[in-house]
Design a protein around this motif. Sequence first.
Motif, short mmCIF file in Angstrom:
data_model
loop_
_atom_site.label_atom_id
_atom_site.label_comp_id
_atom_site.label_asym_id
_atom_site.label_seq_id
_atom_site.Cartn_x
_atom_site.Cartn_y
_atom_site.Cartn_z
N ARG A 16 11.00 -4.30 62.31
CA ARG A 16 11.01 -2.95 62.52
C ARG A 16 11.62 -2.33 61.37
O ARG A 16 11.28 -1.23 61.17
N GLN A 17 12.78 -2.71 60.68
CA GLN A 17 13.64 -2.03 59.66
C GLN A 17 12.36 -1.85 58.66
O GLN A 17 12.52 -1.04 57.45
N SER A 18 11.62 -3.08 58.22
CA SER A 18 10.85 -2.90 57.28
C SER A 18 9.59 -1.95 57.08
O SER A 18 9.08 -1.64 56.12
N GLY A 19 9.41 -1.40 58.43
CA GLY A 19 8.33 -0.51 58.64
C GLY A 19 6.88 -0.96 59.05
O GLY A 19 5.87 -0.46 59.17
N ALA A 49 2.73 -4.14 51.28
CA ALA A 49 2.03 -3.60 50.21
C ALA A 49 1.47 -4.59 49.05
O ALA A 49 0.51 -4.68 48.56
N GLY A 50 2.48 -5.56 48.90
CA GLY A 50 2.28 -6.58 47.76
C GLY A 50 1.40 -7.56 48.12
O GLY A 50 0.33 -8.15 47.58
N ALA A 51 1.08 -7.83 49.68
CA ALA A 51 0.15 -8.65 50.30
C ALA A 51 -1.21 -8.00 50.29
O ALA A 51 -2.20 -8.74 49.80
N ARG A 52 -1.37 -6.91 50.48
CA ARG A 52 -2.43 -5.98 50.58
C ARG A 52 -3.04 -6.22 48.97
O ARG A 52 -4.24 -6.30 48.84
N ALA A 53 -2.28 -5.82 47.89
CA ALA A 53 -2.65 -5.76 46.61
C ALA A 53 -3.06 -7.05 46.16
O ALA A 53 -4.04 -7.14 45.39
N SER A 54 -2.59 -8.26 46.57
CA SER A 54 -2.77 -9.57 46.16
C SER A 54 -4.13 -9.99 46.75
O SER A 54 -5.07 -10.41 45.81
N PHE A 55 -4.41 -9.65 48.09
CA PHE A 55 -5.89 -9.87 48.59
C PHE A 55 -6.98 -9.00 48.01
O PHE A 55 -7.99 -9.71 47.81
N ALA A 56 -6.65 -7.69 47.64
CA ALA A 56 -7.53 -6.77 46.95
C ALA A 56 -7.96 -7.41 45.49
O ALA A 56 -9.00 -7.31 45.14
N ALA A 57 -6.90 -7.80 44.75
CA ALA A 57 -7.20 -8.35 43.54
C ALA A 57 -8.00 -9.62 43.41
O ALA A 57 -8.51 -9.97 42.17
N GLN A 58 -7.75 -10.38 44.40
CA GLN A 58 -8.35 -11.83 44.45
C GLN A 58 -9.26 -11.81 45.70
O GLN A 58 -9.09 -12.38 46.92
#
Length: 739
Positions: free
Chosen positions: A214-217, A287-296
């Motif tokens: 919850r706190q991470s959004g 955000a980091g996971a989405r960027a990683s999946f998009a880049a790979q």
Amino acid sequence: MALQGHLETIQEDGLIGGWCWDSDDPALQLRLDVLVDNEPVGHTLANVFRADLETAGIGDGAHAFAFLLPWSAIASKSVSTIRICDSRTGHTIGGSVTFRRGALLPLEQRMIELEHSMRMLQARLAETNERAARDANLLRSMLGTIGSFFTQLSDMPPEAVSIEGAFGIAALVAHARTQYEPFALAQPETPALTVCVSGDGSLAETYGCLLALRQSGIDAEAEIVLLDTGLSAELALLPSLVQNLRYWRAAPGESPITARNRIAGLSDRELVLFLSAAIRMTPDWLAGARASFAAQPYCAVLASRVLRADGTVQSSALLPDRTGRLADFAYAEQASFPWFDRLMPAAAAPEAAVAIRGSVFQALEGFDPGFPEFAASITDFCLRCWEAGHSVLYQPRCSLGWSATGGLGGFGAAARDPALASRLAERWEQAARPAWPRASGRALLLDDAAAAAPATILDRAETLQRLGYDVVFGDTGGLDHEPVCAEALRATGVAVLRAPFTPTLAGVIETARPAFALAELSGRAAATMAPETIRSLSPVTRIVLRLEPAAEEQLLAEPGKAASPLHAAVETSDAIVTGNSDLAAQFGKGKARGPAVLSLAPKGAEDRRGLWLLLEGEAAGADSAEQWLATLLPAIIKALPKVQIHAVKNSAAKFPKSVNQHAAAAADAALLANLRIALAPFKKPAADAGAIGACLAAGLPVVATPPALGDEAAAPGVLTVSATAQSVTRVLRQLETDD
């Protein structure tokens, strides 16, 4: 919108039930408003699984609902009209139903009777064995019987329900609320991901995991599901503490692995995330996971780095250890150590935190429930991803926290059974792994990061990676500070040497096991780390000197072959890379420019597999593309049954399902680096000749007919064929045989 559904039952005590489903969006679980005499009294979700609905073809069967009418809404009425409406549109589901109240059993009385039944069970257990009342298994079973009851209460605050008479259960909830502050998760209408939290911890630990979500959004975009695996009896209290939490308890005889498949398979999500209760979500993880999946684009599974409070690694990724078994390669190590702080392929992800691309999870039909342990089932799934042409990556940029109360127990084994672990490790070693080439050598890239342009260093590192090297970057200007491009290098899989882990560059070169196959350094780096120094430390290392413009100007300005450090570096290197033709001629045939460095690709680069089909099908090539699809593809598949065929999506070319279609441009280096051969069999000039040049720049051999080649006809790496399927397949088969 095609809503279907019925309000099927209204029990004497006010419990109503039925089902609702939108056939236009079969995966959607509808949110429903409950109205008594046209007054809203609450809401519920049509998300309960019923086998009869699944049999009848109502989606996946998880579209039933149940709701307890508030006592205040029906107590003073003998006749009431009940309606169920879609919260989005207000549309009534199945019409209105008249409810005639008989002798209603108050909620207080029902809870008193439930309390009485529980006390009788406790007394019976005490008579059998005084210690049995304290046995966790028996307590878990009893609380499990009321788990569904608390789930129904989760949509309303406890103060809205009169429970004064139920001293035992009410006290239990009240006590929990004094220890843990209730909160509500967001409830997005169209979640992008499903987060499945495993109930493998205590109430306090699991509550902490949900609160961190919850706190991470992340709950603003995710559906949060708690899987009660039966390890902690107290977890049945969580729905009364956390609103909008989906509480899932495995059905009798259902394994936790099957339950996870059902949770992840209820809807088509972008990502599915499986977490241990000891995990603490961080704000930037999604955000980091989405960027990683998009880049790979080939990445199917992402293993995150899980950190303890002291900065050491609790969980990373699985690779073979010294015994050959798959184990967590960074467990209990310092997280910032260069070898553990970079993107890299892994055999599998540990069970603590596993992020999976939703489409791949669906295509591979989830985890195999035949494995006795979830850890082994995850490893099997990751290996199946590799075998299907996907990849599993460890991404330290996606870091998660670890609960201090979670202990230091490792999640690092693929399986606890030694024989099973050995079999899984053997599968990893035998896997073709087409989506990520095996590193066939290590390359050391040296430069003064303070003087070099970050883009230049990144470009050089990526070039070495495309050639099949595992790249390590060292800053000759000093290891006690972070280069500007350090984060970008680590994000592409480059290990960045730094203090205090790396005392000196010389020590790294001398002690490297295995030794570096290649060392590439700039002219300015050669002033600090001369080629002869590298050769004295590691005689097997081949040295490439890349001359930047300033170094070229210096060499041209010096008379002849003066005994300067830069001249000496040129003379003692195995190859030079320069854009100046005068320098290339001056230093003789033993030194090479540009393309000759490509010949330094280490043995084993042929482990890359896959064929890139350049059938753009545009303009003059449209008719020939259609013809080649009809004649050439069947011949290729017959001649090379195991080949992976890739092509760009194109409306003019109808590719069969066996071809992997991509929306990316032909010049996508990440794709080309994973392939072995490019094929451009046009009978007429190609509409995009630049695609052939991009393949050659990536070190990818091109097999093509002369009309397709244009200006590239004489380029190194080009193999010409005649415009027949027999000619093309003969050359392709020969290339495979030569490898």
